[in-house]
Design an enzyme around this catalytic site. Structure first.
Site, PDB file in Angstrom:
ATOM      1  N   SER A 145      45.780  60.577  16.555  1.00 33.12           N
ATOM      2  CA  SER A 145      46.666  61.725  16.714  1.00 33.12           C
ATOM      3  C   SER A 145      46.436  62.370  18.082  1.00 33.12           C
ATOM      4  O   SER A 145      45.301  62.434  18.570  1.00 33.12           O
ATOM      5  CB  SER A 145      46.402  62.752  15.611  1.00 33.12           C
ATOM      6  N   TYR A 157      35.603  59.720  21.212  1.00 31.27           N
ATOM      7  CA  TYR A 157      36.698  59.067  20.486  1.00 31.27           C
ATOM      8  C   TYR A 157      38.061  59.448  21.057  1.00 31.27           C
ATOM      9  O   TYR A 157      38.893  58.580  21.345  1.00 31.27           O
ATOM     10  CB  TYR A 157      36.627  59.442  19.004  1.00 31.27           C
ATOM     11  N   LYS A 161      40.558  56.797  23.064  1.00 30.97           N
ATOM     12  CA  LYS A 161      41.836  56.456  22.437  1.00 30.97           C
ATOM     13  C   LYS A 161      43.020  56.898  23.306  1.00 30.97           C
ATOM     14  O   LYS A 161      44.070  56.235  23.325  1.00 30.97           O
ATOM     15  CB  LYS A 161      41.931  57.096  21.052  1.00 30.97           C
TER      16      LYS A 161
END
Length: 266
Positions: A145, A157, A161
């Protein structure tokens, strides 16, 4: 003459969303090469799924995965970049006790970038010559998200991403005029997988199978011209026809909806 079966590579396929997607594609009639570094867990996947034990942190793994897939099935039609590392690998309770920016070590940063960003980029690079030669292919990358990319305690993270998401926007742009597409698929919330660690009541988390309806549409003929999009599985309304569900769950990949291209000379 019977139609030849298509082939999909799914990384991070030993558990969680990757396992669900590998099983789903196999049941849908694809030959599947299931990639993971956990060889024992891969071995529990049913035939005819082909287990391919590989660690995407190893630069030699990408060509080896492609060679193993071509050796087994002779073609590569779909790549699902799902393999990833979560912050629970650093600290199981990281959601309650955030890993602050200044606590991150160079070794941790390099590991997360290698698996979450470099892995999808290099895996895509390895399959592309075969897809371009065949004039057909789908690359689907699981990121996260957009809110997770900027939240407190999520340097490792979120930022890794975000790099993977950005790379898919570049790839989709580079692939314009070809029959190969690049899209992003995210669950839309905390999902019950080993990656999340101690993240609360697992019975209230999204299920890995939430990824399956948009995945099946993205690999279908109906999505042949869909590229440069991100889809949120939690927003996919299964009561609607797939094209309408895709409209409701989709948006431009990365930040293209707010991007302004830079002023350039000439």
């Amino acid at each position: 003459m019977p139609t030849q079966r298509k082939t999909a590579i799914v990384t991070g396929a030993a558990s969680g969303m990757g396992r669900a997607m590998a099983l789903c594609l196999s049941e849908a009639g694809f030959d599947v090469a299931a990639v993971d570094r956990n060889a024992a867990a891969l071995g529990t996947l049913p035939a005819p799924i082909k287990p391919v034990a590989a660690d995407l942190a190893d630069p030699a793994s990408f060509d080896a995965i492609v060679a193993a897939t071509l050796g087994a099935f002779g073609r590569i039609d779909v790549l699902v970049n799902n393999a990833g590392i979560g912050q629970a690998a650093i600290r199981d309770d990281q959601r309650r006790k955030p890993i602050r920016f200044w606590e991150v070590t160079p070794e941790q940063w390099n590991r997360f970038l290698t698996v979450n960003a470099t892995g999808p980029i290099m895996m895509s690079r390895a399959v592309l010559p075969h897809m371009l030669k065949a004039n057909s292919g789908r690359i689907i990358t699981v990121t996260t998200s957009l809110g997770t990319m900027v939240r407190e305690g999520y340097l490792l993270y979120g930022s890794s991403k975000a790099a993977a998401e950005s790379s898919m926007a570049v790839l989709a742009a580079d692939l314009k005029g070809t029959a190969v597409t690049a899209n992003v698929l995210v669950p839309g919330g905390v999902t019950d997988t080993p990656l999340v660690g101690d993240a609360g009541d697992r019975s209230k988390m999204l299920r890995p199978e939430i990824m399956l309806p948009p995945l099946l549409w993205l690999v279908s003929d109906d999505a042949a011209d869909v590229s440069g999009r991100r889809f949120i599985a939690a927003d996919w309304d299964v009561s609607l026809p797939a094209a309408q569900a895709a409209e409701g769950a989709g948006a431009p990949v990365a930040w293209l909806s707010i991007a302004r291209m830079p002023i350039e000379p000439g």
